[in-house]
Motif scaffolding. Structure first.
Motif, PDB file in Angstrom:
ATOM      1  N   ARG A  64       2.483   1.990  -3.357  1.00  0.00           N
ATOM      2  CA  ARG A  64       1.297   2.610  -4.212  1.00  0.00           C
ATOM      3  C   ARG A  64       0.937   3.825  -4.461  1.00  0.00           C
ATOM      4  N   ASN A  65       1.138   4.627  -3.285  1.00  0.00           N
ATOM      5  CA  ASN A  65       0.883   5.434  -2.543  1.00  0.00           C
ATOM      6  C   ASN A  65       2.206   5.968  -1.692  1.00  0.00           C
ATOM      7  N   LYS A  66       3.080   6.674  -2.672  1.00  0.00           N
ATOM      8  CA  LYS A  66       4.048   6.656  -2.157  1.00  0.00           C
ATOM      9  C   LYS A  66       4.207   8.492  -1.401  1.00  0.00           C
TER      10      LYS A  66
ATOM     11  N   SER B 220      -8.041   0.593   4.119  1.00  0.00           N
ATOM     12  CA  SER B 220      -7.407   0.214   2.751  1.00  0.00           C
ATOM     13  C   SER B 220      -7.404  -1.669   2.353  1.00  0.00           C
TER      14      SER B 220
ATOM     15  N   THR C  40      -1.499  12.636   0.519  1.00  0.00           N
ATOM     16  CA  THR C  40      -2.062  13.829  -0.074  1.00  0.00           C
ATOM     17  C   THR C  40      -2.132  14.831   1.450  1.00  0.00           C
TER      18      THR C  40
ATOM     19  N   GLN D 126      -4.771  13.515   3.613  1.00  0.00           N
ATOM     20  CA  GLN D 126      -3.888  12.255   5.053  1.00  0.00           C
ATOM     21  C   GLN D 126      -3.034  12.899   5.354  1.00  0.00           C
TER      22      GLN D 126
ATOM     23  N   ASP E 242       1.067  -1.254  -0.410  1.00  0.00           N
ATOM     24  CA  ASP E 242      -0.215  -0.108  -0.416  1.00  0.00           C
ATOM     25  C   ASP E 242       0.814   1.385   0.115  1.00  0.00           C
TER      26      ASP E 242
END
Length: 393
Positions: A245-247, A317, A250, A253, A242
């Motif tokens: 994929r989402n380095k 998630s 945002t 977040q 996870d």
């Protein structure tokens, strides 16, 4: 001299009132603590009742019995302090009552003296004649005011006597209430001591029984550790994937992560009622002397039918099944919480959750003496953290 005695008595009453207020607050705190411990004890008793209805010794029963004994000892200790505080308060109340009675006697003596002097003066000359015999109008007014002042002084003194008597009555009521509270506390303490002796006897018998099952327990422990290792590996892989994929977090977040971090030590528990039956890190096995376990999270035991709930707002998630139960991972920015050991879930991947929102039912394991246990973890990026430092005490 008499005036000095009265001042000393009044100062004594003021000091004793202040001490009484402090002691009353202390007793209220102890009684509140006693109620909380009783509630915890009730929960433990409920969980003990939910174990299999037989006398077979199990690690689960031993854990619950150990918790029961710890809570009873805490309750007895609280009752000890409560009884001592009640004794101290009763002494203070008694001292205050004695001071008030002395003050009352002094006031009554003053009143009697005032009445005696008034009667004597009236025998010498009547109040009316005293006023009418004035030399002039101004003297007449002064004499009227003097008679009024004497009457007012008598009235005020009578009121002080009445008020002091009412205060003495209040002290008597408080003493009676404290006496009843002490009797109740002593009665409860005796019962808890009897129950503690009974439970310690059970604990000793259970430990002896479990020691005879050492080979079986060792085999079971290895099996449980293998399951735990597989679960931890799966969680670690899913979190790593996870993150890959989402380095980049945002803005939303990042704010969520900041909020999560600020609430360290204040997060609500992932169950409404429960206790930590397995602490984080390397722990001694409860019955196998030479065996330790390394927990990558905490095991929280609760009542049958309980829900796991989110400890902070976030997004689901991952959801996966392993070993017949379900696990849910909730993301809070770069923090994640894991809820394992669920029999059913009430969320799906991508759901936005609020704090304390139900995630799913916790599984009651018939092979583990009907134990209803949630395995809970806290992660920051790829690092596993001690959940006990994050949950509210």
């Amino acid at each position: 001299m008499k005036q000095l005695t009265t001042i000393i008595l009044l100062l004594s009453l003021i000091c004793s009132s202040s001490l009484y207020a402090q002691k009353s607050q202390n007793i209220n705190e102890l009684q509140s603590q006693r109620e909380k411990t009783l509630q915890e004890l009730e929960k433990t008793q409920q969980m003990l009742k939910e174990t299999k209805k037989n006398e077979t010794a199990t690690v689960n029963k031993l854990n619950l019995l150990n918790k029961d004994i710890k809570e009873r000892k805490q309750l007895i200790n609280t009752l000890d302090r409560e009884i001592l505080s009640l004794d101290s308060e009763m002494r203070s109340l008694s001292d205050k009552k004695d001071s008030l009675q002395q003050h009352l006697l002094s006031l009554q003596d003053d009143y009697a003296e005032m009445v005696r002097k008034s009667h004597y003066a009236q025998k010498q000359v009547s109040p009316l004649l005293f006023i009418l015999s004035a030399k002039d109008f101004q003297q007449m007014l002064r004499r009227i005011r003097y008679i009024q002042d004497v009457q007012s002084s008598r009235k005020r003194l009578a009121e002080r006597i009445q008020n002091t008597q009412q205060e003495i009555d209040v002290q008597n009521e408080l003493l009676q209430e404290n006496k009843q509270s002490k009797e109740s506390a002593v009665k409860m303490q005796r019962k808890q001591q009897q129950d503690l002796a009974r439970d310690e006897k059970k604990q000793k018998a259970m430990l002896n029984s479990l020691k005879k099952q050492e080979k079986q327990l060792l085999a079971e422990q290895k099996k449980q550790q293998k399951k735990a290792n597989e679960l931890n590996k799966k969680i670690e892989e899913l979190i790593a994937s996870d993150i890959e994929r989402n380095k980049q977090l945002t803005k939303e977040q990042a704010l969520l992560a900041g909020g999560f971090e600020k609430n360290k030590g204040r997060l609500p528990w992932p169950v409404e009622k429960g206790f930590i039956s397995g602490h984080f890190g390397v722990q001694q096995h409860p019955t196998l002397e030479k065996v330790t376990v390394n927990n990558k999270g905490v095991y929280i035991q609760t009542i049958t039918g309980a829900d796991a709930r989110a400890v902070f707002e976030g997004e689901v998630s991952s959801i996966f099944v392993m070993g017949g139960t379900t696990a849910v991972i909730v993301q809070h920015g770069n923090y994640r919480t894991v809820y394992s050991g669920l029999s059913a879930v009430s969320v799906k991947k991508g759901d936005k959750l609020k704090a304390k929102q139900a995630i799913g039912k916790i599984y009651s394991d018939p092979d583990q003496d009907n134990s209803t246990t949630l395995f809970f973890q806290v992660w920051k990026d790829k690092d596993i953290l001690n959940p006990e430092l994050w949950l509210a005490r």
